[in-house]
Design a protein around this motif. Structure first.
Motif, PDB file in Angstrom:
ATOM      1  N   HIS A 187       0.826  -1.204   0.000  1.00 27.84           N
ATOM      2  CA  HIS A 187       0.000   0.000   0.000  1.00 27.84           C
ATOM      3  C   HIS A 187       0.865   1.261   0.000  1.00 27.84           C
ATOM      4  N   GLU A 188       1.983   1.208   0.688  1.00 26.07           N
ATOM      5  CA  GLU A 188       2.905   2.346   0.672  1.00 26.07           C
ATOM      6  C   GLU A 188       3.472   2.553  -0.727  1.00 26.07           C
ATOM      7  N   GLN A 189       3.745   1.453  -1.432  1.00 29.72           N
ATOM      8  CA  GLN A 189       4.248   1.553  -2.802  1.00 29.72           C
ATOM      9  C   GLN A 189       3.202   2.214  -3.712  1.00 29.72           C
ATOM     10  N   CYS A 190       1.934   1.815  -3.546  1.00 31.83           N
ATOM     11  CA  CYS A 190       0.850   2.411  -4.342  1.00 31.83           C
ATOM     12  C   CYS A 190       0.744   3.913  -4.094  1.00 31.83           C
ATOM     13  N   ALA A 191       0.737   4.267  -2.827  1.00 30.88           N
ATOM     14  CA  ALA A 191       0.576   5.677  -2.474  1.00 30.88           C
ATOM     15  C   ALA A 191       1.716   6.520  -3.034  1.00 30.88           C
ATOM     16  N   ALA A 192       2.916   5.943  -3.108  1.00 24.76           N
ATOM     17  CA  ALA A 192       4.082   6.695  -3.573  1.00 24.76           C
ATOM     18  C   ALA A 192       3.968   7.080  -5.042  1.00 24.76           C
ATOM     19  N   TRP A 199      -7.847  -3.775  -7.087  1.00 24.15           N
ATOM     20  CA  TRP A 199      -9.216  -4.101  -6.675  1.00 24.15           C
ATOM     21  C   TRP A 199      -9.523  -3.586  -5.269  1.00 24.15           C
ATOM     22  N   GLY A 200      -8.899  -2.431  -4.930  1.00 21.74           N
ATOM     23  CA  GLY A 200      -9.298  -1.690  -3.746  1.00 21.74           C
ATOM     24  C   GLY A 200      -8.371  -1.845  -2.552  1.00 21.74           C
ATOM     25  N   TRP A 201      -8.333  -0.792  -1.737  1.00 17.44           N
ATOM     26  CA  TRP A 201      -7.478  -0.790  -0.550  1.00 17.44           C
ATOM     27  C   TRP A 201      -7.888  -1.873   0.441  1.00 17.44           C
ATOM     28  N   ASN A 202      -9.149  -2.230   0.457  1.00 21.52           N
ATOM     29  CA  ASN A 202      -9.640  -3.210   1.430  1.00 21.52           C
ATOM     30  C   ASN A 202      -9.627  -4.638   0.909  1.00 21.52           C
ATOM     31  N   SER A 203      -9.083  -4.837  -0.300  1.00 18.95           N
ATOM     32  CA  SER A 203      -9.102  -6.182  -0.889  1.00 18.95           C
ATOM     33  C   SER A 203      -7.781  -6.597  -1.528  1.00 18.95           C
ATOM     34  N   CYS A 204      -6.925  -5.666  -1.846  1.00 26.36           N
ATOM     35  CA  CYS A 204      -5.710  -5.938  -2.618  1.00 26.36           C
ATOM     36  C   CYS A 204      -4.497  -5.355  -1.891  1.00 26.36           C
ATOM     37  N   ASP A 235      -0.915 -11.920  -4.875  1.00 27.67           N
ATOM     38  CA  ASP A 235      -1.731 -11.526  -6.021  1.00 27.67           C
ATOM     39  C   ASP A 235      -1.916 -10.015  -5.909  1.00 27.67           C
ATOM     40  N   TYR A 236      -1.374  -9.260  -6.887  1.00 30.67           N
ATOM     41  CA  TYR A 236      -1.260  -7.810  -6.721  1.00 30.67           C
ATOM     42  C   TYR A 236      -1.410  -7.093  -8.058  1.00 30.67           C
ATOM     43  N   GLY A 237      -1.933  -5.897  -7.991  1.00 28.01           N
ATOM     44  CA  GLY A 237      -1.976  -5.013  -9.146  1.00 28.01           C
ATOM     45  C   GLY A 237      -2.113  -3.585  -8.667  1.00 28.01           C
ATOM     46  N   VAL A 238      -1.770  -2.649  -9.539  1.00 33.20           N
ATOM     47  CA  VAL A 238      -1.867  -1.227  -9.193  1.00 33.20           C
ATOM     48  C   VAL A 238      -2.646  -0.503 -10.295  1.00 33.20           C
ATOM     49  N   ARG A 239      -3.547   0.381  -9.865  1.00 26.89           N
ATOM     50  CA  ARG A 239      -4.271   1.240 -10.795  1.00 26.89           C
ATOM     51  C   ARG A 239      -3.607   2.611 -10.766  1.00 26.89           C
ATOM     52  N   LEU A 240      -3.134   3.066 -11.932  1.00 26.33           N
ATOM     53  CA  LEU A 240      -2.443   4.346 -12.015  1.00 26.33           C
ATOM     54  C   LEU A 240      -3.443   5.489 -12.181  1.00 26.33           C
ATOM     55  N   PRO A 241      -3.013   6.734 -12.027  1.00 24.78           N
ATOM     56  CA  PRO A 241      -3.953   7.857 -12.102  1.00 24.78           C
ATOM     57  C   PRO A 241      -4.740   7.939 -13.408  1.00 24.78           C
ATOM     58  N   HIS A 242      -4.222   7.366 -14.507  1.00 25.48           N
ATOM     59  CA  HIS A 242      -4.983   7.392 -15.758  1.00 25.48           C
ATOM     60  C   HIS A 242      -6.129   6.379 -15.761  1.00 25.48           C
ATOM     61  N   GLY A 243      -6.218   5.529 -14.730  1.00 26.83           N
ATOM     62  CA  GLY A 243      -7.371   4.662 -14.570  1.00 26.83           C
ATOM     63  C   GLY A 243      -7.169   3.218 -14.969  1.00 26.83           C
ATOM     64  N   TYR A 244      -6.022   2.859 -15.584  1.00 27.57           N
ATOM     65  CA  TYR A 244      -5.805   1.494 -16.048  1.00 27.57           C
ATOM     66  C   TYR A 244      -4.951   0.729 -15.035  1.00 27.57           C
ATOM     67  N   CYS A 245      -5.178  -0.586 -14.973  1.00 25.10           N
ATOM     68  CA  CYS A 245      -4.593  -1.352 -13.866  1.00 25.10           C
ATOM     69  C   CYS A 245      -3.904  -2.619 -14.354  1.00 25.10           C
ATOM     70  N   SER A 246      -3.201  -3.254 -13.438  1.00 23.98           N
ATOM     71  CA  SER A 246      -2.491  -4.499 -13.692  1.00 23.98           C
ATOM     72  C   SER A 246      -2.981  -5.555 -12.710  1.00 23.98           C
ATOM     73  N   ASP A 247      -2.608  -6.812 -12.963  1.00 24.86           N
ATOM     74  CA  ASP A 247      -3.044  -7.920 -12.113  1.00 24.86           C
ATOM     75  C   ASP A 247      -2.085  -9.077 -12.339  1.00 24.86           C
ATOM     76  N   GLY A 317      -8.359  -4.040 -17.892  1.00 26.80           N
ATOM     77  CA  GLY A 317      -8.397  -2.692 -18.456  1.00 26.80           C
ATOM     78  C   GLY A 317      -8.584  -1.660 -17.371  1.00 26.80           C
ATOM     79  N   ARG A 318      -9.653  -0.857 -17.490  1.00 26.25           N
ATOM     80  CA  ARG A 318      -9.979   0.090 -16.426  1.00 26.25           C
ATOM     81  C   ARG A 318     -10.494  -0.654 -15.200  1.00 26.25           C
ATOM     82  N   ALA A 319     -11.113  -1.794 -15.435  1.00 26.66           N
ATOM     83  CA  ALA A 319     -11.527  -2.682 -14.347  1.00 26.66           C
ATOM     84  C   ALA A 319     -10.592  -3.886 -14.313  1.00 26.66           C
ATOM     85  N   THR A 320     -10.377  -4.428 -13.120  1.00 26.81           N
ATOM     86  CA  THR A 320      -9.536  -5.621 -13.028  1.00 26.81           C
ATOM     87  C   THR A 320     -10.174  -6.775 -13.776  1.00 26.81           C
TER      88      THR A 320
END
Length: 391
Positions: A187-192, A199-204, A235-247, A317-320
């Protein structure tokens, strides 16, 4: 990093190219910040308050919105603001569009193509009478799943960032860390990077340490400390400010003193790798989704491991889980999603795993984009179990 306006303009033009002559696609929304319309996010970065209609044909795009929302509508739409009632403006637009077939976002099978509430659907029936309303699922499913060049680049950026975070985790991990410690670090990596977990702070992310952990879509509260002789799966992914994510999923092993990777772990990893390879070799344009899953599933079973109890892969894509064709088995829970054919430009995950008694869970997941003659790996494929250094 790519600007979101480029994605929306590309998707609007892509949608118009998919519409048949005489078709009018209607995206209806209201209070969209609280009740988002999935399709609207693809085509326009705007939140609306009043009843709003975004009308799209092959040659025209009009937005009927409340007057105070009008300035938020991006370029590319002919803006028609209203005050007391949108029906008069809508009738003018229907005279302009002269639709033969009206499409709306309703679907019994794909939640991302089912953006209408029952109440708003009933209002549309009244506003558009005597036109019948038809499902836009055939259009919207393809629009969501086939990624434009800008979308593919954005997804590659999200994958690269996630892999960098996982590599940072690998070097930071210490003996004694628990799943919550790993979650906190990620989560610290995401915030940075001003991102968020896919798929959300409370799930991923989903983190599994040792032989008692079981895969889950929830954050683990397990306090089992990482110790030599254990597997760590994430199992991890990050959604960047442009809205697209990884998994993506990765598997690590913390060896005992003087030990390498146990043969049981090596064999399980090798079987999972080969099964994903079989699925990747089958993933070609025109192949139905269930056949891709069947190839990977059969390979894993032939190597002596049980079937995984989920689909091999999903759109990304924009959704996991980004809708469209699913690379899954012909189970009732998946319905028609597995019957769709793979298309060029679609981005999928390929994921499966197996338990190793006494060690933990081996799980792999890669992200790929479909090309004319195969696929391109967006992720740097994990080809071996990655060792952790005891600290």
């Amino acid at each position: 990093m790519l600007h979101s306006d480029r994605f929306h303009a590309e998707k609007r033009l892509q949608a118009q190219a998919l519409l048949a002559p005489g078709e009018l696609w209607v995206i209806a929304a209201r209070e969209s910040k609280e009740r988002p319309e999935p399709a609207l996010k693809l085509l326009a970065d705007v939140n609306v308050t009043w009843d709003s209609l975004f009308l799209l044909s092959r040659d025209d795009a009009a937005a009927i919105v409340g007057r105070f929302d009008a300035d938020a509508v991006p370029d590319g739409w002919r803006v028609r603001p209203y005050d007391a009632d949108l029906v008069g403006v809508l009738n003018e637009e229907l005279n302009t569009f002269q639709p033969q077939r009206v499409l709306v976002n309703i679907s019994e099978t794909d939640p991302l193509c089912d953006g209408l509430t029952v109440g708003l659907y009933r209002r549309l029936q009244g506003w558009f009478a005597p036109h019948d309303l038809h499902s836009a699922e055939h259009l919207l499913g393809q629009l969501r799943s086939v990624k434009t060049p800008a979308e593919q680049q954005a997804l590659r950026e999200a994958v690269d960032v996630a892999e960098a975070h996982l590599e940072a985790l690998r070097h930071a991990l210490r003996t004694g860390w628990t799943a919550p410690d790993v979650v906190k670090f990620m989560h610290e990596q995401c915030a940075a990077v001003e991102g968020e977990p896919s798929w959300g702070w409370n799930s991923c992310p989903n983190v599994h340490i040792g032989p008692q952990a079981r895969p889950s879509h929830a954050l683990s509260a397990d306090t089992q400390p990482l110790a030599p002789g254990m597997l760590l799966h994430i199992d991890y992914g990050v959604r960047l400010p442009h809205g697209y994510c990884s998994d993506i999923q990765r598997t690590y092993y913390l060896p005992r003193h003087g030990e390498g990777i146990p043969s049981e772990v090596q064999q399980a990893f090798g079987a999972c790798w080969q099964a994903i390879e079989e699925g990747a070799n089958t993933l070609r344009p025109g192949v139905p989704g269930w056949q891709v899953d069947a190839a990977a599933r059969a390979k894993l079973v032939s190597l002596g491991y049980p079937e995984y109890q989920h689909a091999l892969g999903h759109g990304l894509g924009r959704a996991t889980h980004d809708g469209g064709t699913l690379l899954g088995p012909r189970w009732p829970r998946y319905g028609a999603a597995v019957e769709g054919q793979v298309r060029v430009g679609e981005v999928y995950t390929l994921e499966l795993g197996s338990f190793v008694e006494g060690y933990g869970f081996v799980g792999l997941e890669e992200d790929v984009v479909v090309q004319e003659n195969g696929l391109t790996w967006l992720s740097q494929r994990q080809n071996e179990v990655r060792l952790l250094a005891p600290r």
